[in-house]
Design an enzyme around this catalytic site. Structure first.
Site, PDB file in Angstrom:
ATOM      1  N   CYS A   1     -26.497   1.451 -11.227  1.00  0.00           N
ATOM      2  CA  CYS A   1     -25.479   2.851 -11.518  1.00  0.00           C
ATOM      3  C   CYS A   1     -26.382   3.921 -11.725  1.00  0.00           C
ATOM      4  CB  CYS A   1     -24.104   2.360 -12.359  1.00  0.00           C
ATOM      5  SG  CYS A   1     -23.143   3.967 -12.523  1.00  0.00           S
TER       6      CYS A   1
ATOM      7  N   ASP B   1      -9.303   5.187  -2.327  1.00  0.00           N
ATOM      8  CA  ASP B   1      -8.559   5.606  -3.228  1.00  0.00           C
ATOM      9  C   ASP B   1      -9.255   6.306  -4.574  1.00  0.00           C
ATOM     10  OD1 ASP B   1      -9.405   3.454  -4.770  1.00  0.00           O
ATOM     11  OD2 ASP B   1      -7.216   2.514  -4.904  1.00  0.00           O
TER      12      ASP B   1
ATOM     13  N   CYS C   1     -19.161  -0.243 -19.282  1.00  0.00           N
ATOM     14  CA  CYS C   1     -20.341  -0.404 -18.498  1.00  0.00           C
ATOM     15  C   CYS C   1     -21.189  -1.754 -18.764  1.00  0.00           C
ATOM     16  CB  CYS C   1     -21.087   0.828 -18.545  1.00  0.00           C
ATOM     17  SG  CYS C   1     -20.755   2.342 -18.052  1.00  0.00           S
TER      18      CYS C   1
ATOM     19  N   CYS D   1     -20.198  -4.638 -16.395  1.00  0.00           N
ATOM     20  CA  CYS D   1     -20.126  -4.206 -14.933  1.00  0.00           C
ATOM     21  C   CYS D   1     -20.988  -4.731 -14.181  1.00  0.00           C
ATOM     22  CB  CYS D   1     -20.222  -2.619 -14.676  1.00  0.00           C
ATOM     23  SG  CYS D   1     -19.978  -2.086 -13.152  1.00  0.00           S
TER      24      CYS D   1
ATOM     25  N   CYS E   1     -14.600   0.113 -14.599  1.00  0.00           N
ATOM     26  CA  CYS E   1     -14.928   1.379 -14.077  1.00  0.00           C
ATOM     27  C   CYS E   1     -13.640   2.548 -14.367  1.00  0.00           C
ATOM     28  CB  CYS E   1     -15.474   1.672 -12.748  1.00  0.00           C
ATOM     29  SG  CYS E   1     -16.573   3.129 -12.574  1.00  0.00           S
TER      30      CYS E   1
ATOM     31  N   TYR F   1      -5.900   6.821   4.603  1.00  0.00           N
ATOM     32  CA  TYR F   1      -6.013   5.834   3.443  1.00  0.00           C
ATOM     33  C   TYR F   1      -5.158   4.435   3.877  1.00  0.00           C
ATOM     34  CZ  TYR F   1      -5.315   2.605  -0.418  1.00  0.00           C
ATOM     35  OH  TYR F   1      -5.324   1.582  -1.311  1.00  0.00           O
TER      36      TYR F   1
ATOM     37  N   GLU G   1       0.816  -1.193  -0.149  1.00  0.00           N
ATOM     38  CA  GLU G   1       0.007   0.151  -0.011  1.00  0.00           C
ATOM     39  C   GLU G   1       1.016   1.352   0.098  1.00  0.00           C
ATOM     40  OE1 GLU G   1      -2.963   0.269  -0.566  1.00  0.00           O
ATOM     41  OE2 GLU G   1      -3.707  -1.478  -0.479  1.00  0.00           O
TER      42      GLU G   1
END
Length: 348
Positions: free
Chosen positions: A217, A149, A208, A211, A201, A131, A48
């Site tokens: 959405c 993020d 899409c 997805c 995305c 984060y 990370e």
């Protein structure tokens, strides 16, 4: 902003992740998690920190090299600063490397080599921000922390059709991400959100049609998914000018200096130079300097045009010292560019 059934969205997302999770050297995939394999908090934390403002593709090899050299947090804590900075060279945002060492040493000194399991405990470690603390708590310890993020911001902005532009929208996007975060498998959920943003995305041309959140959405339903999240225009970056002097002795030793711990490229190896303010300045030693041309590099807040002066010689430099075992790979990217320009000139 449209109401979304967060429970349904979360369930779909986890089913998709179980089938399509990206394989990464620091990740325990959903199949292994299902049979009880637990992520190593050291691996999660290290990845990370490396991934902050850096791509997965750029981090993979760095992560493997770090683990090969320092397989446990105790090993990293005992490492020499220069060795860690050298391995980090080229990954950018060098304050992260200094924080990496400080954090590893605090984990060993204050926690017996065990990472805290809570967001609050992780936040108390040097260099660990909101984060990173949330990501480690969630992924390593399955704490229901809200991990946000850039990928998660984008998914939430589109899923809920948030019209407020970034960065003003950040608090609202964190709130919405919290609504989606489940009590069960929060670590997998966090990684699923990241994977969705990275593979489907995407910032441009989101796919899409495949997805897992299609039909839920609001951004896609309004035909506006690709336009979200909205962003304010970025200010124009200023251009700074500087000079570095690259001097090599006849025996191959190279004149270098360690930059101050605080400030840009802090603690990294580099060549003597000016303050990057266009003022130039005296060379570190008298030599027959020639102009090897200009290299350009972009930092977070400015563009740099760096003039490279090169010479072969010896003498007693006013700054830095000659390094016999000089390795170009230990240089940060901008200094590596200067070295490449200097060596190209030498070949010519």
């Amino acid at each position: 902003m449209r109401e979304i059934d967060c429970e349904v969205a979360g369930a779909r997302l986890l089913r998709w992740y179980d089938a399509h999770a990206r394989a990464m050297p620091w990740r325990v995939g959903p199949a292994d998690r299902a049979v009880g394999v637990r992520p190593d908090p050291y691996h999660v934390w290290l990845s990370e920190v490396m991934l902050q403002q850096t791509t997965v593709a750029a981090v993979r090899d760095y992560f493997r090299r770090f683990l090969a050299r320092w397989p446990r947090v105790e090993d990293l804590a005992a490492a020499e600063d220069a060795a860690v900075m050298g391995e980090w060279a080229g990954l950018g945002y060098y304050a992260r490397a200094r924080n990496l060492l400080a954090c590893a040493r605090a984990v060993v000194r204050d926690h017996g080599g065990q990472f805290p399991k809570t967001v609050e405990g992780l936040r108390a470690l040097p260099g660990v921000g909101p984060y990173t603390a949330a990501a480690v708590a969630s992924i390593a310890f399955d704490a229901p922390a809200v991990v946000v993020d850039g990928n998660v911001e984008r998914v939430c902005a589109r899923l809920f059709a948030v019209q407020t532009p970034l960065p003003a929208a950040k608090p609202e996007l964190v709130r919405l991400a919290g609504l989606l975060t489940p009590d069960l498998r929060p670590g997998d959920h966090a990684q699923a959100m990241m994977d969705l943003g990275a593979t489907i995305c995407t910032p441009r041309n989101p796919t899409c049609g495949i997805c897992p959140l299609l039909g839920l959405c609001a951004g896609q339903a309004a035909g506006a998914a690709a336009e979200l999240p909205r962003k304010l225009a970025k200010p124009v970056k200023p251009v700074r000018q500087g000079v570095v002097w690259v001097l090599q002795r006849p025996d191959g030793a190279v004149l270098v200096e360690r930059r101050p711990e605080r400030g840009l490229l802090g603690g990294m190896l580099g060549f003597p130079g000016d303050a990057w303010d266009g003022g130039g300045g005296p060379a570190p030693v008298s030599a027959n300097w020639t102009d090897a041309g200009e290299v350009r590099h972009t930092f977070t807040h400015f563009h740099l045009q760096l003039r490279v002066m090169v010479a072969t010689g010896a003498g007693n430099p006013e700054r830095g010292g000659f390094m016999a075992d000089f390795r170009p790979d230990d240089l940060p990217t901008v200094m590596r560019k200067a070295w490449d320009a200097a060596t190209l000139r030498a070949v010519e």
